[in-house]
Structures are given as structure tokens and as C-alpha cells.
Design a protein around this motif. Structure first.
Motif, PDB file in Angstrom:
ATOM      1  N   THR A  90      59.497  48.161  87.644  1.00  0.00           N
ATOM      2  CA  THR A  90      60.577  47.256  88.064  1.00  0.00           C
ATOM      3  C   THR A  90      60.268  45.869  87.529  1.00  0.00           C
ATOM      4  O   THR A  90      59.174  45.598  87.009  1.00  0.00           O
ATOM      5  N   LEU A  91      61.232  44.968  87.666  1.00  0.00           N
ATOM      6  CA  LEU A  91      61.040  43.596  87.182  1.00  0.00           C
ATOM      7  C   LEU A  91      59.939  42.873  87.941  1.00  0.00           C
ATOM      8  O   LEU A  91      59.336  41.934  87.444  1.00  0.00           O
ATOM      9  N   THR A  92      59.681  43.292  89.181  1.00  0.00           N
ATOM     10  CA  THR A  92      58.698  42.604  90.020  1.00  0.00           C
ATOM     11  C   THR A  92      57.355  43.331  90.095  1.00  0.00           C
ATOM     12  O   THR A  92      56.403  42.800  90.645  1.00  0.00           O
ATOM     13  N   SER A  93      57.276  44.549  89.556  1.00  0.00           N
ATOM     14  CA  SER A  93      56.040  45.322  89.702  1.00  0.00           C
ATOM     15  C   SER A  93      54.927  44.761  88.821  1.00  0.00           C
ATOM     16  O   SER A  93      55.137  44.471  87.648  1.00  0.00           O
ATOM     17  N   GLU A  94      53.740  44.592  89.414  1.00  0.00           N
ATOM     18  CA  GLU A  94      52.588  44.087  88.690  1.00  0.00           C
ATOM     19  C   GLU A  94      51.793  45.220  88.050  1.00  0.00           C
ATOM     20  O   GLU A  94      51.142  45.048  87.031  1.00  0.00           O
ATOM     21  N   LYS A  95      51.818  46.390  88.667  1.00  0.00           N
ATOM     22  CA  LYS A  95      51.176  47.559  88.085  1.00  0.00           C
ATOM     23  C   LYS A  95      51.950  48.803  88.496  1.00  0.00           C
ATOM     24  O   LYS A  95      52.665  48.809  89.494  1.00  0.00           O
ATOM     25  N   LEU A  96      51.803  49.852  87.684  1.00  0.00           N
ATOM     26  CA  LEU A  96      52.486  51.106  87.979  1.00  0.00           C
ATOM     27  C   LEU A  96      51.604  51.964  88.876  1.00  0.00           C
ATOM     28  O   LEU A  96      50.405  52.118  88.629  1.00  0.00           O
ATOM     29  N   GLU A  97      52.215  52.511  89.909  1.00  0.00           N
ATOM     30  CA  GLU A  97      51.503  53.407  90.820  1.00  0.00           C
ATOM     31  C   GLU A  97      51.618  54.834  90.278  1.00  0.00           C
ATOM     32  O   GLU A  97      52.696  55.275  89.898  1.00  0.00           O
ATOM     33  N   SER A  98      50.526  55.547  90.243  1.00  0.00           N
ATOM     34  CA  SER A  98      50.561  56.941  89.810  1.00  0.00           C
ATOM     35  C   SER A  98      50.367  57.851  91.020  1.00  0.00           C
ATOM     36  O   SER A  98      49.851  57.423  92.060  1.00  0.00           O
ATOM     37  N   ILE A  99      50.799  59.096  90.870  1.00  0.00           N
ATOM     38  CA  ILE A  99      50.591  60.078  91.927  1.00  0.00           C
ATOM     39  C   ILE A  99      49.244  60.740  91.667  1.00  0.00           C
ATOM     40  O   ILE A  99      49.042  61.352  90.620  1.00  0.00           O
ATOM     41  N   PRO A 100      48.291  60.629  92.576  1.00  0.00           N
ATOM     42  CA  PRO A 100      46.965  61.206  92.338  1.00  0.00           C
ATOM     43  C   PRO A 100      47.007  62.732  92.313  1.00  0.00           C
ATOM     44  O   PRO A 100      47.901  63.358  92.879  1.00  0.00           O
ATOM     45  N   GLY A 101      46.025  63.331  91.652  1.00  0.00           N
ATOM     46  CA  GLY A 101      45.923  64.785  91.653  1.00  0.00           C
ATOM     47  C   GLY A 101      46.786  65.457  90.598  1.00  0.00           C
ATOM     48  O   GLY A 101      47.419  64.796  89.775  1.00  0.00           O
ATOM     49  N   THR A 102      46.832  66.774  90.635  1.00  0.00           N
ATOM     50  CA  THR A 102      47.610  67.561  89.677  1.00  0.00           C
ATOM     51  C   THR A 102      48.424  68.622  90.421  1.00  0.00           C
ATOM     52  O   THR A 102      48.089  69.004  91.536  1.00  0.00           O
ATOM     53  N   PRO A 103      49.490  69.105  89.796  1.00  0.00           N
ATOM     54  CA  PRO A 103      50.304  70.152  90.433  1.00  0.00           C
ATOM     55  C   PRO A 103      49.496  71.420  90.665  1.00  0.00           C
ATOM     56  O   PRO A 103      48.473  71.655  90.006  1.00  0.00           O
ATOM     57  N   PRO A 104      49.926  72.274  91.576  1.00  0.00           N
ATOM     58  CA  PRO A 104      49.178  73.499  91.890  1.00  0.00           C
ATOM     59  C   PRO A 104      49.259  74.531  90.775  1.00  0.00           C
ATOM     60  O   PRO A 104      50.150  74.493  89.934  1.00  0.00           O
ATOM     61  N   ASP A 105      48.314  75.450  90.773  1.00  0.00           N
ATOM     62  CA  ASP A 105      48.286  76.565  89.834  1.00  0.00           C
ATOM     63  C   ASP A 105      49.289  77.617  90.321  1.00  0.00           C
ATOM     64  O   ASP A 105      49.106  78.216  91.384  1.00  0.00           O
ATOM     65  N   LEU A 106      50.331  77.853  89.527  1.00  0.00           N
ATOM     66  CA  LEU A 106      51.372  78.784  89.957  1.00  0.00           C
ATOM     67  C   LEU A 106      51.024  80.248  89.675  1.00  0.00           C
ATOM     68  O   LEU A 106      51.839  81.131  89.913  1.00  0.00           O
ATOM     69  N   LEU A 107      49.811  80.501  89.180  1.00  0.00           N
ATOM     70  CA  LEU A 107      49.311  81.874  89.162  1.00  0.00           C
ATOM     71  C   LEU A 107      49.013  82.327  90.591  1.00  0.00           C
ATOM     72  O   LEU A 107      49.117  83.505  90.922  1.00  0.00           O
TER      73      LEU A 107
END
Length: 347
Positions: free
Chosen positions: A261-278
Motif C-alpha cells: 500500500t502507499l503507507t506500508s513500510e514493509k511487506l508482511e509475508s505468511i510464514p510457513g508453507t502449504p500442506p502436502d496434499l499427498l
């Protein structure tokens, strides 16, 4: 009441791999109404493209539909023959792929590629089809169309090639247009032009669009409704305003928090990884990455809880007995801004 043209019910798709059976799509249901744009959003690998490819009968050879229905005007597309598909694909249901260069035949003139669906599906003569192709090239904003109709794909820029792919998809005026990340490979300026073009042509052709993207920023100005997808299933569904201003699932919070966004100082990421669909999780698939997760999230899959007539989310946080949690600051700020806008409209 809106006229429903597509109804996907309890769709399940597996992929056969050397490692085992990948449960790629897990009990997905949604619908599409006449003239609307439905966006399906989520991280890469969430199942967005597989879902849309099933609607046009273009699944990979190692895939298998394990259950469900895809009803197009009440007709189950999972039960039709390849000959019937050839009458529908590119005619009543068309698709724009992510990379225009791999969608175009490098050995064929652009005019021929745009005209071909009209000749095949509508029985148009070559002269009629080329005239319509020229008209469509102008409609999608290709200058000097009379000259460029005889050129080849390599003679066009990436943005122009995407316009050509859109022209091919819309030449037969399909009822449904599937757009699979159609602007991902383009720069921001060209991306905005392509999105505006799609909205303009949608009004002219009166087609319905399923728009696949991982970019929520694109969805804001494009969609009427949004379905949030993760690990082969939907976690939240609602109107574009409900998803942007009043999201309920922590995964949706994470997607919105990761938007610049215009006001964001840093981008937030979602920690971790998606599950194994096996070996899919039996509870909420987002639970291992969810800092708000409760014990029940790992044990039992949450049902969809109703937020409004048009909004629902599959999270145990909406259960009456769940503890109240405060969403991230950006989500709270969006909700306050939305309430201000609503109050201003009422005044």
C-alpha cells in the motif's frame, strides 16, 4: 434474480504421481451468474488453475476427477464426449492463459489465429472471419491493424500478444471467459490497460468471467465476488467489498497483509508453507501457519459459518464459543475505513 449459468458442485480432482495420489481439489463448490466476474485468489499451488481447466476440459493426463458435477446451463460437463467438448471449448467457454507466447502458434499469422474459431464454430467464410478478426484487433487496441493482421506473434510485444489472445478468446462471444493469471507476465502499466480492456469487452460481449489470480490488488477493481482458495479448497467466499474490508479467515488476513500500500513500510509475508496434499490435513489446512489456531483446528475441518447472506468463511474463529481475537492492524483499519465510506453514503 441473476441467471446462473455455471454451477460447480463438490468437485474432487486427484493427480497420479510416482509419490502417490495428490488430492489437488478437495470438495470445491461455487457458481457463476450471467454477466458477473468471479475471482478465485490464493497462493501458487492452491488449485486455482486446476479448477478452471476442469471447466474447459483441459486437465492434465495424470489427473482424474473423483467426484462432483460441473453444470453448464444444467448440463454436466464431466459427462460429455470429446466431440461435444469441441463444440463448447473456444465457442461457449473460452480461456485466456498466463503466457500469451505459448498460447499462440509461431508459424501462423495473427489474423488467421483470430479468425480460426469463427470458421470452426460459426461456419464463417474466410473473408467474413478475417473481416471480423480485423474488427476485433481494433477493439482490443492494436494500432495499424490492417497491416499487423498479416504479422506473426514474435513481431508483437508481450502486452500486444496478450491483447491478441483476448481477441481470440472473445471472437465467438463466449458465455464464459476463464482468465488464468492473464496479466502476471506484464508490467504494471500494461497490466492496467489489459484489465480495463477486459472489463470494456465484457460489457460489449456480455460474457461472464472467472478470473484467476494470486494478486488481490488486481481483484479490487475487477471482481464482483471473490473466493479465497487454499490447499485445494475454499476458505472464504464473499462480495469483493466483504473480502477486502471485512475478511474473516486468517488466511485472507494474511493475503491482504501481504499487499503493498502507499503507507506500508514493509511487506508482511505468511510464514510457513502449504500442506502436502499427498496426505491432506484432517482439520483446517491453514492451521499450521495460523497464529490464531486452536486445538480443534488440527482435529476437525471447520464448516462454512455464515457472516452475511453473501459472505461465509470456514474458520472455527466464527464459532459462538471461540475466543474473540483482534485481526491485524491493516484489517481493522480497512474495516474502519469501510464503515466511514458507508456512513458518508448514507449522509
Amino acid at each position: 434474480m441473476a441467471n446462473r449459468i455455471l454451477d460447480v458442485k463438490n468437485l474432487k480432482i486427484d493427480f497420479h504421481t510416482y509419490a502417490g495420489e495428490v488430492k489437488a481439489i478437495r470438495d470445491v463448490s461455487f457458481h457463476l451468474d450471467e454477466g458477473e466476474t468471479l475471482a478465485i485468489v490464493g497462493e501458487s499451488g492452491s488449485g486455482k488453475s486446476v479448477t478452471t481447466r476442469s471447466i474447459i476440459g483441459l486437465l492434465a493426463k495424470n489427473s482424474q476427477i473423483m467426484g462432483g458435477q460441473i453444470l453448464f446451463h444444467g448440463k454436466d460437463l464431466l459427462k460429455i464426449s470429446e466431440k461435444e467438448w469441441q463444440q463448447i471449448r473456444g465457442n461457449q467457454i473460452a480461456m485466456i492463459f498466463q503466457d500469451p507466447m505459448t498460447s499462440l502458434d509461431p508459424t501462423m499469422k495473427i489474423g488467421q489465429q483470430i479468425a480460426e474459431p469463427l470458421i470452426k464454430h460459426k461456419g464463417a467464410s474466410k473473408k467474413e472471419a478475417w473481416a471480423k478478426a480485423l474488427e476485433m484487433m481494433k477493439a482490443v487496441g492494436i494500432s495499424n491493424a490492417e497491416e499487423r493482421i498479416n504479422q506473426y506473434p514474435h513481431q508483437f510485444s508481450g502486452g500486444m500478444r496478450q491483447r491478441i489472445v483476448i481477441a481470440i478468446a472473445l471472437i465467438c462471444e463466449p458465455e464464459i471467459l476463464l482468465a488464468d493469471e492473464p496479466t502476471t507476465a506484464l508490467d504494471v502499466t500494461v497490466q492496467a490497460e489489459i484489465l480495463d480492456l477486459m472489463k470494456d469487452l465484457q460489457k460489449r460481449v456480455k460474457t461472464s468471467i472467472i478470473f484467476i489470480t494470486h494478486d488481490l490488488g488486481v481483484v479490487a477493481g475487477m471482481a464482483d465476488r471473490v473466493n479465497v482458495m487454499y490447499a485445494g479448497e475454499f476458505l472464504e467466499k464473499g462480495t469483493v467489498d466483504e473480502i477486502f474490508y471485512n475478511p474473516q479467515h486468517p488466511y485472507t488476513w494474511g493475503l491482504i497483509n501481504s499487499m503493498p500500500t502507499l503507507t506500508s513500510e514493509k511487506l508482511e509475508s505468511i510464514p510457513g508453507t502449504p500442506p502436502d496434499l499427498l496426505d491432506p490435513p484432517k482439520g483446517d489446512p491453514f492451521a499450521p501457519r495460523n497464529k490464531y489456531a486452536m486445538k480443534i483446528d488440527a482435529q476437525m475441518k471447520p464448516p462454512f459459518f455464515k457472516v452475511s447472506e453473501t459472505h461465509q468463511a470456514a474458520t472455527w474463529l466464527l464459532h459462538p464459543d471461540a475466543p474473540k481475537v483482534t485481526p491485524p492492524d491493516e484489517i481493522v483499519r480497512r474495516w474502519e475505513h469501510y464503515k466511514e465510506l458507508q456512513a458518508a453514503d448514507e449522509d
